[in-house]
Design an enzyme around this catalytic site. Sequence first.
Site, short mmCIF file in Angstrom:
data_model
loop_
_atom_site.label_atom_id
_atom_site.label_comp_id
_atom_site.label_asym_id
_atom_site.label_seq_id
_atom_site.Cartn_x
_atom_site.Cartn_y
_atom_site.Cartn_z
N LEU A 211 0.81 -1.22 0.00
CA LEU A 211 0.00 0.00 0.00
C LEU A 211 0.84 1.27 0.00
O LEU A 211 0.32 2.34 -0.28
CB LEU A 211 -0.93 0.01 1.23
CG LEU A 211 -1.98 -1.11 1.28
CD1 LEU A 211 -2.76 -1.02 2.58
CD2 LEU A 211 -2.91 -1.03 0.08
N GLN A 213 5.20 2.98 0.85
CA GLN A 213 6.51 2.87 1.49
C GLN A 213 7.04 4.27 1.74
O GLN A 213 6.93 5.15 0.88
CB GLN A 213 7.49 2.08 0.60
CG GLN A 213 8.79 1.71 1.29
CD GLN A 213 9.62 0.75 0.45
OE1 GLN A 213 9.21 0.36 -0.65
NE2 GLN A 213 10.78 0.36 0.97
N GLY A 214 7.57 4.50 2.92
CA GLY A 214 8.08 5.82 3.28
C GLY A 214 9.29 5.73 4.17
O GLY A 214 9.93 4.68 4.29
N THR A 215 9.60 6.87 4.82
CA THR A 215 10.78 6.92 5.68
C THR A 215 10.59 6.09 6.94
O THR A 215 11.56 5.60 7.52
CB THR A 215 11.07 8.37 6.07
OG1 THR A 215 9.92 8.93 6.70
CG2 THR A 215 11.42 9.20 4.85
N PHE A 216 9.36 5.95 7.41
CA PHE A 216 9.08 5.18 8.62
C PHE A 216 9.19 3.69 8.39
O PHE A 216 9.47 2.92 9.30
CB PHE A 216 7.68 5.52 9.13
CG PHE A 216 6.59 5.19 8.15
CD1 PHE A 216 5.97 3.95 8.15
CD2 PHE A 216 6.18 6.12 7.21
CE1 PHE A 216 4.99 3.63 7.24
CE2 PHE A 216 5.18 5.82 6.30
CZ PHE A 216 4.59 4.57 6.31
N GLY A 217 8.91 3.24 7.17
CA GLY A 217 8.86 1.82 6.85
C GLY A 217 7.96 1.58 5.65
O GLY A 217 8.10 2.25 4.62
N GLN A 218 7.01 0.67 5.79
CA GLN A 218 6.13 0.32 4.68
C GLN A 218 4.81 -0.17 5.24
O GLN A 218 4.72 -0.61 6.39
CB GLN A 218 6.76 -0.76 3.81
CG GLN A 218 7.18 -2.00 4.56
CD GLN A 218 8.05 -2.93 3.74
OE1 GLN A 218 7.95 -2.95 2.53
NE2 GLN A 218 8.90 -3.70 4.39
N ASP A 332 1.00 16.49 12.33
CA ASP A 332 1.31 16.16 10.93
C ASP A 332 0.02 16.02 10.12
O ASP A 332 -0.19 15.03 9.43
CB ASP A 332 2.13 14.87 10.86
CG ASP A 332 2.78 14.68 9.48
OD1 ASP A 332 2.82 15.66 8.71
OD2 ASP A 332 3.25 13.57 9.20
#
Length: 1458
Positions: A211, A213-218, A332
């Site tokens: 769904l 993927q970013g800096t935090f994880g996926q 945020d």
Amino acid sequence: MGSTTQMSDYLVSTTTTSSASSMVTMTSQIENNSLNSNDNTNTTNNNNNNNNNNNNNNNNNNNNNNNNNINNNNNNGGMVGVNHKTHKKTASIGGGKNRAILHDFTFSYFIPNQNRSEDNSNENELGLNNHNVQHQGPIIHLTKNLLHFYKKCNSNFNYISSLNPRRVLTHPSEPLSNDGYDNVNSDYIVYVNDIITNNESGQKYKVLDSLGQGTFGQVVKCKNCDTDELVAIKILKNKQAYFQQGRLEIQTLKSLNDQHDPEDKNHILRLLDSFIHKMHLCIVFELLSVNLFELIKQNNFRGLSTNLIKVFLIQILDALIVLANANIIHCDLKPENILLQNVNSPAIKIIDFGSACYEKSTLYTYIQSRHYRSPEVLVGTVYCASIDMWSLGCISAELFLGLPLFPGNSEYNQISRIVEMRGIFPSDLLDKGKSSTRYFHRHLGSNSDDNNNNNNNNNGKPYYYTLKSEEDYQRDSKTTLLPSKKYFNYKTLPEIIQNYGFKKSMSPQDIEKEKQHRIVFTDFINGLLQLDPNERWSPMQAKEHPFITGQPYNGPFIPDPSKKRHFTYSQPKQIPQHSMLNGNQILNQHQLFQQLQQQQQQQQQQQQQQQQQQQQQQQQQQQQQQHNQFQQQQQQQQQQQQSSSQQHIQIQPLQLFSTPYTSTNNTPNLSSSNSGSSLNNLKKLNLPPFKQQQQQQFSTSQNSDSFNFPNESFSPRGIYIPSSASNIQQQQQPININNNQNGVGSQVSQLALGQSPSLFGTPTNIYPPYSSMYNNSPVATPNSLSFYGSSWGSDSSSISLNPSTPTQKQMFQQQQYSNNNNNNNNNNNNNSNNNNGNNTNNINSNNNNNNVNRRNRSKSDIPSDSFSSSEGMDPQFNLYQQQQQQQQQQQQQQQQQQQQQQQQQQQQQQQQQQLQYQQQFQTLQDLNIEGEKPPIYPNSPHRKRSHSGYLDQYANGYNSQQTNNTQQQQQQQQQQQQQQQQQQQQQQHPSFFSTRMHLDHFNGGSRYRSQSYGDQQFQQQQYKQQQKNLHHQQQQQQRFMQVGSPPTSHLSPPIPQSPLMMSQPLHQTYIPQQQQQQQQQQQQSQPTPFTPQMISQEPISPALMGDASSIWNPSPTEELLFTIDLPNQQNTPHLTPSNSSTNLLGKSASSPLKNSSGGAIPPTPTIPINMEEINNGFSKFHFNDQPSWNSNGNSPWMIQQQQQHQQGFNGNSESMYNDDLIGFSPYNNYSNDYRPQLFNKQSPPSSYNSNKSFYGGSGGGGNNNNNNNSRPTNQNFSNSLLPSQQQNVIFPQNSPPSSYNSSNSLSKSGGNTVKNNSNTGGRPRGDSMKQRFNSTNNLLSGGSYQYQQQQQQQQQQQQQQQQQQQQQQQQQQQQQQQYKKDTPSLMMSPPMNGLKTSSEIGIPSEEIRYQYQQQQLQQQFQQQQQQQQQQQIQQQLQQQQAPPQNRKQVVIGSYRET
């Protein structure tokens, strides 16, 4: 197969296009659903159903048409152009001349007209009975029935869906860490159909798709394997900071879902589960649809209708009201974090609470996305929940416009866009901001623009702020701004919203209604985008706005003050260490990681232990067999020895791989005659040719304990082991280190990290190689082996003992018992240190085991022993030495006990410090008080190669001062103890040979030779080159005062950066800028007359210094490979305090070398010198005779003027110098002098003649007690430190050349010349030391003829030197005449290496002329003196014409040839 893939791609593309088309129509459907009220919902649903029915009818009609076409084709023969003989399929494209026929020979076994019954039967089996379609083409047939076709081809084929190749959802997908589960970004590598399991509850989730993927994880889309419910799982990165952030998100969502929104009516995301999978924190949420940004993107970045925006804002305000009641700030809020619950409905939910925090307990300063960042966050002040309202105003405008309202590409650009549209920030806000001065200018007075603006931001203050221009900001911040793009043609918010385009299908009446809606919408956004956070609307106030309620709008909305929520800033609830989520316990992050690591490491250790046990059992069996064989052989040997009357030295070869090995080398083996003693047991080492790969255990009949020898490397000479030292073994057990992370003891290698066994063994001596106690143990035990290896019979073979007598046996056993006890104690200490979990090792400990497995110098650097032989001989030792050694060992034991107590105290202190740091770190992480995110793995050690295996406790330097202080104290104590031991040992047993020493061992215990000799030599070269560069730079940069010292004076300070000065810090002081500028101007304005040529001062090897003392001052480029043995006071009677009348070096003198009485011993020059003056007393030796340039108190160099009476050269006690600071002696400490590092450098040489050759010496002699301005040119030195046979040789020490003016400028009143009573003929120094010694050897070895030739050669050389001196004097007179014609300022030579001129010093021109006259008189006197010396030399030559055989010593001039 190619056709099947094409077909599948086509099907996939059609589905994607259909989904894209559905997304385009999604917004219209959402708008239609949002416009209809509850009464009209049924009618709209019926209409939609009717439309669907119509579409179905149309599809059916199309299918019928297609079927008819297929039937027609079948009636015509199925396929066009079928050739049944060749099974060729043809197809025609186009018509007429351009008609093309395509031939297809594939699938030729499918014959359409062959046996209709068989085809029908196959179709019946496949379930394809369609009366309209009699035959299907091969593409359709093989696509739909591919598995059946494979089954036909191969009856053994079985399809298993789980064996399908899985698609990778994580990129990059290359495994790197975490046992292959993580990639380079610490992301968990996820594949389709992966199973993610909650180990505590047993719940399993199957991965379906990705769904995002970013800096935090996926985030992946999964299915609950038990309930088939679709969920979204957020898999965080395997990093501690993200773990902490995820833990906060879990706690925040749990409190919101359970306490503030239990019925799920306020549009907040629901938390379902949380657990840890493969070291990754996984959070399970409900599955939602697309976010608002994707919705705008699907609408081609065109704004949505005000009605749809209204529906979204109502739900967002409901969620913000819940957050405000819970004292939680989202931090945020943006369109990406607002998701639709369903594509066909406008219901939304707010997600991503990872950055959320409680009010007045803010964690970070860098929060909110830039386009939605509030002014208080941009400026850096305290923020509250009103920052979410600012973000909501930006989101509302973006939903209407399709683009961000403030699309800044940097913080300055973001602020400039806000100021351009909303005005300058309030002064109250800027006064509190930490970054206000970075973006704004502050001016005194009142701003005239405030009267024109609606918002008066000055508030009556005497100053105001303005935004910096781009040029000012780039200049102040030293950054470059990127060009920004403007998306709107208007600057103010009402103009931008009112002038936005209308739909073309709208009627004029609809346009008027839309304008009214936009006016209300503008007023709503205006209340959310207030610059002052106190004036910004709260969620309750914003929800009462007419745009939300639908009430008529009568002007600007004034909110109810009672609905304004006054933030109480109450302390929020701290996140507990243990929390329950759905029956699953979430532990603290440290405990979680430790538990997981412990589980994994326990499994690995269990496997390793099982393997080790098996290996040990096998080894024990082999050793027992070998031991039985060995006992039999030993009994036979003992019987032979008892029968013999004398002790025979027998050879016992080492058995390699249980086979006897014989050799012709006669290596003696000292064995005992006692058959019952365990001392006669020889250890068999199953060795490869040169290395012992693994440790072998050996058990005797008397003692069943196993003995582990350290890993060693053996030379070819070390194949034989003496039986007398075979059983003197050191018991070593593997050290169990208690790891802080896993808490489980694990076996580690005995070698230090990054180390390997040296080529010639491992060090086992507790003393360093340069210590006098080194290698004095007579027993060849593993503790008393050579420092460079324990290989038996090597070049440095240790001395072994043959305990033949009963007394010797008893002492030997006692010594062995004490050694074993010491080793056991040391092992216990090491175990206690490791169990405490400290990452640091005690460097200053003298335990044997601390140095057992360290690599050291290569075998070529081994200090040779006087009793050792090159073939491994082990001679016997007497009983007297054994008693002395036992006393030494007892002293060592006492020292070790003291050191152990010190270590225990240090360990307790370190444990207390560690506990404090851990508690502080846990409280900071749990409370999240710090302004930045927690570091990643803060307890991980940072290895330093320079320490070669020893680790610092903390790289951040928490307790560096304490540890450094303790280490320094320990080093000082150890050095004092070692010095006492050396003195005692030297008194008892003076060493025959001085042990060699390396430069690395000079500076204390912080440097080790842990690498191979070649590697360290490379490092030494680098270090030497660095020292060279520093030395060269310091000489060029520093401004020296010219001192009248010899080039390498006997009392000159040590060379900078030499080993003698390594421990002394370089003091640097501040130089005023004005004085620096004056010095630079004076340098530029000075002329550049003739500068004398400098000579090289390279040191001469001590082997060539026949008359130099044993103390030698090495240069930075030379390696010190021997010890510095300082002479005692009893050997140097001339250095006693009674013989010296004055302190030569002054009150502030300091020397790095001292004798036994505490007096300073001057370093040795690198050029041979005379030593006569030292015999007469240090007071007669004078150097650096620099007068006081400024008699007044105001000195230009801020130097305190002092007075001290000193004795002249002629022995008189008259005071000729009233200034103690003679020549700026480097040994004096001038605290007021601002010149940095001036007195740590060697003064450059000088003399009074500018063009005088260094090798042309002028004779000394005569008496001149007047205070003239001439400088001494010949300084005589004595050699009293040498033996009495070599004290008659005298060498003249001439001053180096320099310009006349430079010497005059530095001397106000010169000293007196020396009265030379010896026969010195002014012999030049042009010949090298080798020539001198060669001449002496030839003189002694040859007969009288050679002796006469040498005398003639010497006379010729003297004549040539006289001629050279005359030429030089003529040149000097010419130059002096030229200088006289010039002005006094031109007569001054430029500063050489930063020397001061007379104008700088303040010497008048009259004094210069007076000095010149005095120097001319002195030159005449010296010429007369030289002539007298030459006459004396000729008389001595005539008297000494006897043959050299009758003489043992011949004195020629100032030389003594032996």
